[in-house]
Design a protein around this motif. Structure first.
Motif, short mmCIF file in Angstrom:
data_model
loop_
_atom_site.label_atom_id
_atom_site.label_comp_id
_atom_site.label_asym_id
_atom_site.label_seq_id
_atom_site.Cartn_x
_atom_site.Cartn_y
_atom_site.Cartn_z
N PRO A 255 0.84 -1.21 0.00
CA PRO A 255 0.00 0.00 0.00
C PRO A 255 0.86 1.25 0.00
CG PRO A 255 -0.01 -1.07 2.17
CD PRO A 255 0.66 -2.02 1.23
N LYS A 256 0.50 2.18 -0.87
CA LYS A 256 1.25 3.42 -0.99
C LYS A 256 0.84 4.40 0.10
CE LYS A 256 3.30 2.12 -4.77
NZ LYS A 256 2.68 0.81 -4.92
N SER A 257 1.82 5.20 0.52
CA SER A 257 1.54 6.22 1.53
C SER A 257 0.72 7.34 0.91
CB SER A 257 2.86 6.77 2.09
OG SER A 257 2.61 7.87 2.93
N THR A 258 -0.37 7.68 1.53
CA THR A 258 -1.21 8.77 1.04
C THR A 258 -1.21 9.94 2.02
OG1 THR A 258 -3.15 7.73 2.07
CG2 THR A 258 -2.71 7.19 -0.24
N LYS A 259 -0.18 9.98 2.85
CA LYS A 259 -0.10 11.03 3.86
C LYS A 259 0.11 12.38 3.20
CE LYS A 259 0.43 12.91 7.92
NZ LYS A 259 -0.70 13.04 8.83
N ASP A 260 -0.78 13.32 3.48
CA ASP A 260 -0.65 14.68 2.97
C ASP A 260 0.15 15.53 3.95
OD1 ASP A 260 -2.18 14.11 0.72
OD2 ASP A 260 -4.05 14.52 1.79
N LEU A 261 0.76 16.56 3.41
CA LEU A 261 1.52 17.47 4.24
C LEU A 261 0.55 18.32 5.06
CD1 LEU A 261 4.19 18.72 5.10
CD2 LEU A 261 4.07 20.22 3.11
N GLY A 262 0.57 18.13 6.37
CA GLY A 262 -0.32 18.90 7.26
C GLY A 262 0.49 19.69 8.25
N MET A 263 0.11 19.62 9.52
CA MET A 263 0.85 20.32 10.55
C MET A 263 2.20 19.65 10.78
SD MET A 263 -1.99 21.35 13.41
CE MET A 263 -2.33 19.63 13.81
N VAL A 264 3.24 20.45 10.88
CA VAL A 264 4.57 19.92 11.17
C VAL A 264 5.12 20.63 12.41
CG1 VAL A 264 5.10 19.29 8.79
CG2 VAL A 264 5.63 21.60 9.59
N ARG A 265 6.12 20.01 13.02
CA ARG A 265 6.66 20.54 14.26
C ARG A 265 7.76 21.54 13.97
NH1 ARG A 265 5.18 18.68 18.79
NH2 ARG A 265 4.46 16.74 17.81
N MET A 266 7.64 22.72 14.55
CA MET A 266 8.64 23.77 14.39
C MET A 266 9.82 23.53 15.33
SD MET A 266 6.22 27.17 13.91
CE MET A 266 5.30 26.91 15.45
N PRO A 267 10.95 24.21 15.11
CA PRO A 267 12.12 24.01 15.99
C PRO A 267 11.84 24.25 17.47
CG PRO A 267 12.76 25.20 14.01
CD PRO A 267 11.27 25.09 13.98
N ASN A 268 10.84 25.10 17.79
CA ASN A 268 10.51 25.36 19.20
C ASN A 268 9.64 24.28 19.82
OD1 ASN A 268 8.03 25.82 18.05
ND2 ASN A 268 8.01 28.03 18.44
N GLY A 269 9.32 23.22 19.03
CA GLY A 269 8.54 22.10 19.54
C GLY A 269 7.05 22.23 19.33
N LYS A 270 6.57 23.41 18.93
CA LYS A 270 5.14 23.62 18.70
C LYS A 270 4.77 23.21 17.28
CE LYS A 270 4.74 27.51 21.94
NZ LYS A 270 4.33 28.93 22.10
N LEU A 271 3.49 22.85 17.10
CA LEU A 271 2.99 22.51 15.77
C LEU A 271 2.59 23.77 15.02
CD1 LEU A 271 0.78 19.39 16.55
CD2 LEU A 271 3.03 19.41 15.46
N THR A 272 2.78 23.74 13.72
CA THR A 272 2.40 24.88 12.89
C THR A 272 0.88 25.04 12.91
OG1 THR A 272 2.34 23.43 10.96
CG2 THR A 272 4.37 24.65 11.36
N SER A 273 0.43 26.27 12.76
CA SER A 273 -1.01 26.55 12.77
C SER A 273 -1.48 27.21 11.48
CB SER A 273 -1.36 27.46 13.96
OG SER A 273 -0.62 28.68 13.90
N THR A 274 -0.56 27.63 10.64
CA THR A 274 -0.93 28.28 9.37
C THR A 274 -0.11 27.67 8.24
OG1 THR A 274 0.73 30.05 9.56
CG2 THR A 274 -1.43 30.43 10.58
N GLY A 275 -0.59 27.86 7.01
CA GLY A 275 0.13 27.36 5.85
C GLY A 275 1.49 28.02 5.69
N LYS A 276 1.57 29.31 6.04
CA LYS A 276 2.83 30.02 5.93
C LYS A 276 3.88 29.43 6.86
CE LYS A 276 4.80 34.69 6.03
NZ LYS A 276 4.51 36.14 6.24
#
Length: 302
Positions: free
Chosen positions: A141-162
């Motif tokens: 099965p192929k990975s269908t994971k979309d790019l969503g929230m990622v973890r910033m260097p400060n450990g918090k998750l991103t909240s905006t597309g920018k």
């Protein structure tokens, strides 16, 4: 379904390349060059090629054609047609349900048998571990994971597309800075003859014409939309035009800005546990083949 019907493709298979070359506009080089002239001429080159291609091979709706299984035979088709006819007779009371069940059973039995034989032939064609490994990757099965929230260097998750874009760029392209259009202009100037003379040991007409032939014609295009199979069909006048642009670019020490654009796609790596980690993705950059051609010519020289 809906997206496939709306998709557009270029009918390159039906393109008359002789007509395409005739549609390319003639060109007179400026003679005197600076960075601004170089940028303008590079944009004009892409526009002229794209215009000619659109006239000869316009975009057409993508027509989806159902694929026929490799195991499907003429006998399968005959049995299917016969079964449909029997079903029609059953609806009009001309055959009994038992007769229809017999026909259905024959059809299903033959389909199972032909599928089994096709599978055995396919598996028997494996010649070694490499074929088995390739098949395993195909059916996984192929990975269908979309790019969503990622973890910033400060450990918090991103909240905006920018924030997502900035985090991914900082991770995969460290040290990159925002581009400020023409903030500091290269003041160098040159002429066509001087540029060609300075770069004659690096590039020439034959090398420029050959460099596009080594690219895989099916590769995806960069932001300019020019695939290798288009650049492989240009007229000699346009290869001379590209040669001059390459020579001027090297003489001025700067690439045209439009060639420096790239489309970047972040692909999730297989088997990662945490896709909030920016390093769980790898970037794929689609760049202009006009720039790739110049890059390869320089690499061939050194």
């Amino acid at each position: 379904g809906g997206l496939e019907e709306m998709a557009l493709i270029c009918m390159k298979a039906k393109c008359d390349w002789a007509v395409f070359r005739d549609k390319l506009h003639s060109w007179e080089h400026p003679g005197h060059w600076d960075v601004r002239v170089l940028n303008k001429q590079a944009i004009g080159l892409t526009k002229d090629i794209t215009t000619a291609l659109d006239e000869v091979a316009p975009l057409q709706p993508l027509i989806h054609k159902p694929t026929v299984p490799k195991w499907w035979t003429t006998k399968c088709q005959k049995l299917k047609k016969s079964l449909g006819h029997t079903r029609s007779l059953l609806s009009h009371g001309l055959v009994t349900s038992e007769e229809y069940k017999v026909a259905l059973g024959e059809y299903k039995y033959y389909i199972r048998r032909i599928k089994r034989q096709s599978w055995q032939d396919f598996v028997g064609s494996f010649e070694g571990p490499a074929d088995v490994s390739h098949f395993r990757k195909t059916i996984e099965p192929k990975s269908t994971k979309d790019l969503g929230m990622v973890r910033m260097p400060n450990g918090k998750l991103t909240s905006t597309g920018k924030e997502v874009i900035n985090t991914m760029l900082d991770t995969h392209f460290p040290g990159s800075r925002p581009f400020i259009h023409m903030k500091r202009v290269n003041k160098k100037k040159t002429t066509t003859s001087k540029a060609l003379d300075l770069t004659k040991d690096i590039i020439n007409f034959d090398k420029v014409k050959h460099v596009y032939q080594v690219f895989d014609r099916g590769k995806l295009a960069g932001p300019d939309g020019l695939r290798p199979w288009v650049l492989q069909q240009l007229s000699d006048e346009y290869y001379e035009r590209i040669l001059i642009l390459y020579a001027v670019s090297l003489a001025l020490g700067q690439n045209p800005l439009c060639w420096c654009n790239a489309d970047v796609v972040f692909i999730p790596k297989v088997g990662k546990d945490d896709y909030s980690d920016p390093k769980a993705y790898r970037p794929i950059s689609l760049m202009s083949y006009l720039l790739k051609g110049l890059e390869r010519l320089v690499l061939w020289h050194w």
